[in-house]
Design a protein around this motif. Structure first.
Motif, PDB file in Angstrom:
ATOM      1  N   VAL A  21      -5.239  -1.268   0.175  1.00 49.83           N
ATOM      2  CA  VAL A  21      -6.080  -2.348   1.031  1.00 49.83           C
ATOM      3  C   VAL A  21      -6.457  -1.629   2.200  1.00 49.83           C
ATOM      4  O   VAL A  21      -5.867  -0.903   2.993  1.00 49.83           O
ATOM      5  CB  VAL A  21      -5.055  -3.100   1.354  1.00 49.83           C
ATOM      6  CG1 VAL A  21      -5.676  -4.445   2.275  1.00 49.83           C
ATOM      7  CG2 VAL A  21      -3.824  -3.616   0.174  1.00 49.83           C
ATOM      8  N   VAL A  22      -7.874  -1.959   2.598  1.00 51.30           N
ATOM      9  CA  VAL A  22      -8.353  -1.688   3.647  1.00 51.30           C
ATOM     10  C   VAL A  22      -8.899  -2.824   4.551  1.00 51.30           C
ATOM     11  O   VAL A  22      -9.508  -3.734   3.985  1.00 51.30           O
ATOM     12  CB  VAL A  22      -9.815  -0.716   3.580  1.00 51.30           C
ATOM     13  CG1 VAL A  22     -10.421  -0.222   4.897  1.00 51.30           C
ATOM     14  CG2 VAL A  22      -9.225   0.507   2.857  1.00 51.30           C
ATOM     15  N   GLY A  23      -8.558  -3.101   5.575  1.00 54.66           N
ATOM     16  CA  GLY A  23      -8.608  -4.271   6.594  1.00 54.66           C
ATOM     17  C   GLY A  23      -9.460  -3.962   8.013  1.00 54.66           C
ATOM     18  O   GLY A  23     -10.615  -4.218   7.986  1.00 54.66           O
ATOM     19  N   SER A  24      -8.479  -3.325   8.614  1.00 58.69           N
ATOM     20  CA  SER A  24      -9.175  -3.212  10.183  1.00 58.69           C
ATOM     21  C   SER A  24     -10.264  -2.402  10.075  1.00 58.69           C
ATOM     22  O   SER A  24     -11.239  -2.682  11.033  1.00 58.69           O
ATOM     23  CB  SER A  24      -7.887  -2.654  11.138  1.00 58.69           C
ATOM     24  OG  SER A  24      -6.977  -3.451  11.124  1.00 58.69           O
ATOM     25  N   ALA A  25     -10.398  -1.402   9.351  1.00 55.82           N
ATOM     26  CA  ALA A  25     -11.700  -0.400   9.281  1.00 55.82           C
ATOM     27  C   ALA A  25     -12.618  -1.036   8.956  1.00 55.82           C
ATOM     28  O   ALA A  25     -13.983  -1.005   9.685  1.00 55.82           O
ATOM     29  CB  ALA A  25     -11.389   0.700   8.455  1.00 55.82           C
ATOM     30  N   PRO A  74       2.011  -4.313 -10.084  1.00 57.61           N
ATOM     31  CA  PRO A  74       1.151  -3.623  -9.382  1.00 57.61           C
ATOM     32  C   PRO A  74       1.565  -3.519  -8.029  1.00 57.61           C
ATOM     33  O   PRO A  74       1.848  -4.376  -7.360  1.00 57.61           O
ATOM     34  CB  PRO A  74      -0.227  -4.425  -9.559  1.00 57.61           C
ATOM     35  CG  PRO A  74      -0.179  -5.350 -10.456  1.00 57.61           C
ATOM     36  CD  PRO A  74       1.308  -5.685 -10.729  1.00 57.61           C
ATOM     37  N   ILE A  75       1.240  -2.381  -7.352  1.00 59.72           N
ATOM     38  CA  ILE A  75       1.461  -2.150  -6.235  1.00 59.72           C
ATOM     39  C   ILE A  75       0.426  -1.788  -5.031  1.00 59.72           C
ATOM     40  O   ILE A  75      -0.284  -0.832  -5.492  1.00 59.72           O
ATOM     41  CB  ILE A  75       2.687  -1.184  -5.462  1.00 59.72           C
ATOM     42  CG1 ILE A  75       3.675  -1.279  -6.539  1.00 59.72           C
ATOM     43  CG2 ILE A  75       3.017  -1.016  -3.936  1.00 59.72           C
ATOM     44  CD1 ILE A  75       4.948  -0.366  -6.444  1.00 59.72           C
ATOM     45  N   CYS A  76      -0.015  -2.560  -4.268  1.00 64.54           N
ATOM     46  CA  CYS A  76      -1.026  -2.217  -3.326  1.00 64.54           C
ATOM     47  C   CYS A  76      -0.634  -1.877  -1.837  1.00 64.54           C
ATOM     48  O   CYS A  76       0.109  -2.412  -1.470  1.00 64.54           O
ATOM     49  CB  CYS A  76      -2.231  -3.633  -3.246  1.00 64.54           C
ATOM     50  SG  CYS A  76      -2.786  -3.824  -4.777  1.00 64.54           S
ATOM     51  N   VAL A  77      -1.423  -0.691  -1.331  1.00 64.59           N
ATOM     52  CA  VAL A  77      -0.701  -0.294  -0.114  1.00 64.59           C
ATOM     53  C   VAL A  77      -1.697  -0.439   0.918  1.00 64.59           C
ATOM     54  O   VAL A  77      -2.948  -0.200   0.792  1.00 64.59           O
ATOM     55  CB  VAL A  77      -0.417   1.519  -0.126  1.00 64.59           C
ATOM     56  CG1 VAL A  77      -0.092   1.959   1.043  1.00 64.59           C
ATOM     57  CG2 VAL A  77       0.611   1.735  -1.131  1.00 64.59           C
ATOM     58  N   GLY A  78      -1.119  -1.341   2.021  1.00 66.93           N
ATOM     59  CA  GLY A  78      -2.108  -1.366   3.109  1.00 66.93           C
ATOM     60  C   GLY A  78      -1.406  -1.105   4.329  1.00 66.93           C
ATOM     61  O   GLY A  78      -0.187  -0.370   4.462  1.00 66.93           O
ATOM     62  N   PHE A  79      -2.178  -1.215   5.398  1.00 68.46           N
ATOM     63  CA  PHE A  79      -1.546  -0.991   7.145  1.00 68.46           C
ATOM     64  C   PHE A  79      -2.177   0.466   7.230  1.00 68.46           C
ATOM     65  O   PHE A  79      -1.480   1.336   6.654  1.00 68.46           O
ATOM     66  CB  PHE A  79      -0.396  -1.387   7.134  1.00 68.46           C
ATOM     67  CG  PHE A  79       0.229  -2.556   7.592  1.00 68.46           C
ATOM     68  CD1 PHE A  79      -0.251  -3.717   6.788  1.00 68.46           C
ATOM     69  CD2 PHE A  79       0.913  -3.115   8.725  1.00 68.46           C
ATOM     70  CE1 PHE A  79       0.035  -5.050   6.874  1.00 68.46           C
ATOM     71  CE2 PHE A  79       1.138  -4.215   9.045  1.00 68.46           C
ATOM     72  CZ  PHE A  79       0.724  -5.422   8.010  1.00 68.46           C
ATOM     73  N   GLY A  80      -3.001   0.491   7.969  1.00 69.72           N
ATOM     74  CA  GLY A  80      -3.345   2.027   8.589  1.00 69.72           C
ATOM     75  C   GLY A  80      -4.177   2.738   7.477  1.00 69.72           C
ATOM     76  O   GLY A  80      -4.143   4.047   7.916  1.00 69.72           O
ATOM     77  N   VAL A  81      -4.772   2.182   6.595  1.00 73.77           N
ATOM     78  CA  VAL A  81      -5.738   2.733   5.814  1.00 73.77           C
ATOM     79  C   VAL A  81      -7.150   2.912   6.298  1.00 73.77           C
ATOM     80  O   VAL A  81      -7.610   1.637   6.360  1.00 73.77           O
ATOM     81  CB  VAL A  81      -5.708   2.555   4.294  1.00 73.77           C
ATOM     82  CG1 VAL A  81      -6.291   3.421   3.591  1.00 73.77           C
ATOM     83  CG2 VAL A  81      -4.160   2.408   3.779  1.00 73.77           C
TER      84      VAL A  81
END
Lengths: 404, 262
Positions: B232-236, B208-215
């Motif tokens: 992936v959502v982090g900073s927001a 599985p591929i999870c996309v993160g950074f800048g979402v």
């Protein structure tokens, strides 16, 4: 202690490590970049053209070889070992830092990079970086802690004169480690055109090796100059250590001469027991920061502690991984001297030899003051005069007023 | 792969949606508030939890997550307390996968073996250690795999086809695709470029591929959800929590979850 038949002059292993120290502990985005750099460097250092170009710039731009100077009055004052200064402070830009920057800028050009970034503490590496960027017409961005900008204003002005952009770093305590974090953040964002010019023998492999190699001209020259002058090898070498590039530059060539003793001097700040120092080997434990495993000042949870030193250039909570290895191997002896001992040695050098040393260098001179009187007069001791102290005048004048 | 991660990706696939992976920093702004949010994230729509282990020198993070780490450390958060949060979370939730994310030094200091044992016992499913690339897999990888913990690898736009096999070797759980060159929470990736990268990776891997950074927004998340296995959502989320408290963070989580449907 080291044995005569061991080989300490070596390259890092396949993992980029010296023993357990060093390595490539970086985010995936940077991995391809440091692997490229390693390949480019390995190719360059085996090419006669690259070496010839480096030699030419060292001679004509840096002003090498730097003299080996007999410090006669200091020798008389201490009444022991015969003391020599390896005069790196006479290099263009006033410190050993330019040796490394010339090498790296030639490498960056070969790799087609157009933008150079660097971190700086005391500003000497920043000035040397700005200098070579001006010389080769490359964009230059220097990350510098806000605290260091305040205490090194002259160097900030010099960098700006040469066209560098200075980015103040306010995170953490605003010193060298924070500047390095910020430079790494820049690099990971600008991967295509940017070359990160690390100023000391730290960071992910191959930086500790390539910086060491570019600095090791200090030791090679010292060897031939001492042979010419005294007809034999020096008995001991003394150098100050923040990250450890001037020390590694002086020591590396001599590592497999077991008769040559080596002493690296860390900054003990207010004292090793005060909690306010920068002596990673004396007061730290192994850990991983800025791409390499080495001794680090850190708390029990693995959070990095702030370093403290009167000299901005030693104000770093880590040390180059090759030093960490040489420490554990027992090949080099590491000691620490306090701010006050360094300041006393600073004043003494000004008055006795007519040379204003950098506060970083004064740490090495303080160890000379402690050690030289106990040694016989035929003991040949070389101390690396790594930088000039003009940049430190505001700090020294303030301390003189406070102590008056 | 951990049972929980496997199970969750399978459920999402059945429902024809991407998995929402939410990052929060353990102990931000303090232990109690952070634990409360952690416990409520699954109910608001988070499929997988990434729990940040705060570090004094987060080299790969942008200003938002740097500030979160400072808040957490100032409130007294430690590795031990982060594991304690996981235990408290697991006491109530046995199905939501939880991955620890952070930097190597705090684990190094704790002791690699002790940390992995304690993390496994607390109910952690995987580890994502930013400054531990494939080249240093030996540091934690073999011990983690023995315990059934997934070592989540990152791939980025600089990871070319030649290097990818190295990254994929021994990778498990999922692959974290860093959507852009840079630090967390800064910039915005080009969807077409990311789509192309994911399709290249899938030629070499079934992970599985999870996309993160800048979402940051549900709209951006929806665009990635079309092609990624997870988003992936982090900073927001960290920012929503910091500015609007738990309610704002949960509201954003629910909005993001709504954007996962394909």
């Amino acid at each position: 202690m080291s044995s005569a038949n061991q080989h300490y002059r070596r390259d890092a292993d396949a993992q980029g490590q010296f023993g357990q120290f060093g390595g490539r502990f970086v985010a995936e985005t940077l991995m391809p970049l440091i692997l490229d750099l390693e390949q480019a460097y390995n190719q360059a250092r085996s090419e006669p053209n690259f070496i010839a170009e480096l030699d030419r710039f060292n001679a004509e731009f840096v002003g090498r070889p730097s003299p080996l100077y007999y410090a006669e009055r200091l020798t008389e004052q201490y009444g022991g070992a015969k003391i020599f200064f390896k005069r790196e402070e006479l290099n263009h830009t006033g410190a050993h830092k330019i040796n490394n920057c010339i090498g790296q800028v030639l490498l960056a050009r070969r790799m087609g990079k157009t933008r150079i970034i660097a971190e700086t503490g005391a500003g000497m590496h920043g000035v040397a970086t700005a200098t070579v960027c001006a010389r080769f017409g490359l964009d230059c961005v220097v990350y510098m802690g806000a605290t260091d900008i305040d205490r090194q204003r002259d160097n900030v002005a010099r960098m700006r004169l040469m066209g560098a952009k200075i980015v103040p770093v306010t995170s953490g305590k605003g010193t060298l480690k924070d500047a390095m974090n910020e430079a790494l953040r820049d690099w990971v964002t600008n991967v295509d055109n940017t070359f990160y010019m690390i100023g000391t023998v730290a960071g992910p492999h191959p930086y500790p090796t390539l910086v060491r190699d570019f600095q090791s001209i200090i030791g090679r020259e010292t060897h031939s100059q001492m042979l010419e002058r005294e007809g034999r090898l020096p008995d001991s070498l003394v150098a100050c250590i923040g990250g450890g590039s001037n020390a590694m530059g002086l020591f590396h060539h001599f590592l497999d001469y077991p008769e040559v003793q080596m002493i690296g001097v860390e900054a003990a700040g207010h004292g090793l027991d005060s909690g306010k120092h920068a002596a990673s080997l004396k007061g730290g434990v192994p850990g991983v920061l800025h791409g390499n495993r080495t001794y680090l000042l850190q708390d029990e949870d693995g959070q990095i502690d702030d370093a403290h030193s009167v000299s901005a250039g030693l104000d770093y909570p880590g040390i180059g991984p090759e030093h960490a290895w040489l420490h554990e191997e027992g090949r080099v002896e590491y000691v620490a001297v306090t701010d006050q001992q360094a300041l006393d040695a600073f004043h003494n050098c000004c008055r006795m030899e007519g040379i204003i040393p950098a506060l970083e260098t004064a740490h090495a001179l303080a160890e000379v003051a402690r050690r030289a009187p106990t040694l016989p007069s035929d003991h040949l001791m070389v101390v690396c005069l790594s930088g000039r102290g003009d940049k430190d005048m505001p700090t020294v004048l303030r301390l003189m007023e406070e102590q008056a | 792969m951990s049972n929980r991660l496997q199970q969750r990706f399978a459920e999402c696939a059945e429902q024809n949606r991407a998995a929402l992976v939410t990052y929060i920093c353990g102990g931000d702004p303090n232990y109690d508030v952070s634990l409360s949010l952690l416990q409520k994230l699954p109910g608001a729509g988070a499929d997988i939890i990434e729990l940040g282990m705060p570090f004094s020198d987060p080299m790969a993070d942008g200003p938002t997550i740097q500030a979160a780490a400072v808040r957490a450390l100032n409130s007294g958060q430690t590795q031990r307390k982060t594991l304690e949060m996981v235990r408290a979370f697991r006491a109530e939730n046995t199905t939501t996968p939880l991955v620890l994310m952070g930097y190597y030094n705090p684990i190094h200091r704790y002791g690699a073996e002790a940390f992995l044992n304690d993390a496994h016992a607390a109910g952690v499913d995987g580890l994502l250690i930013v400054d531990l690339p494939a080249e240093h897999d030996n540091e934690l990888g073999p011990m983690a795999r023995d315990l059934g913990l997934d070592m989540i690898r990152m791939a980025s736009p600089t990871t070319d086809a030649k290097r990818l096999p190295r990254v994929l070797a021994n990778a498990s759980g999922f692959l974290y695709y860093v959507s852009l060159n840079g630090v967390t929470g800064v910039g915005q990736a080009d969807n077409a470029v990311v789509d192309a990268a994911l399709s290249d990776i899938r030629k070499q891997s079934d992970l599985p591929i999870c996309v993160g950074f800048g979402v940051r927004t549900p709209e951006q998340a929806a665009a990635f959800a079309r092609t990624a296995t997870g988003v992936v959502v982090g900073s927001a989320l960290v920012e929503a929590m910091n500015k609007g408290g738990e309610a704002a963070a949960l509201e954003l989580t629910t909005a993001l979850a709504g954007a996962m449907q394909r």
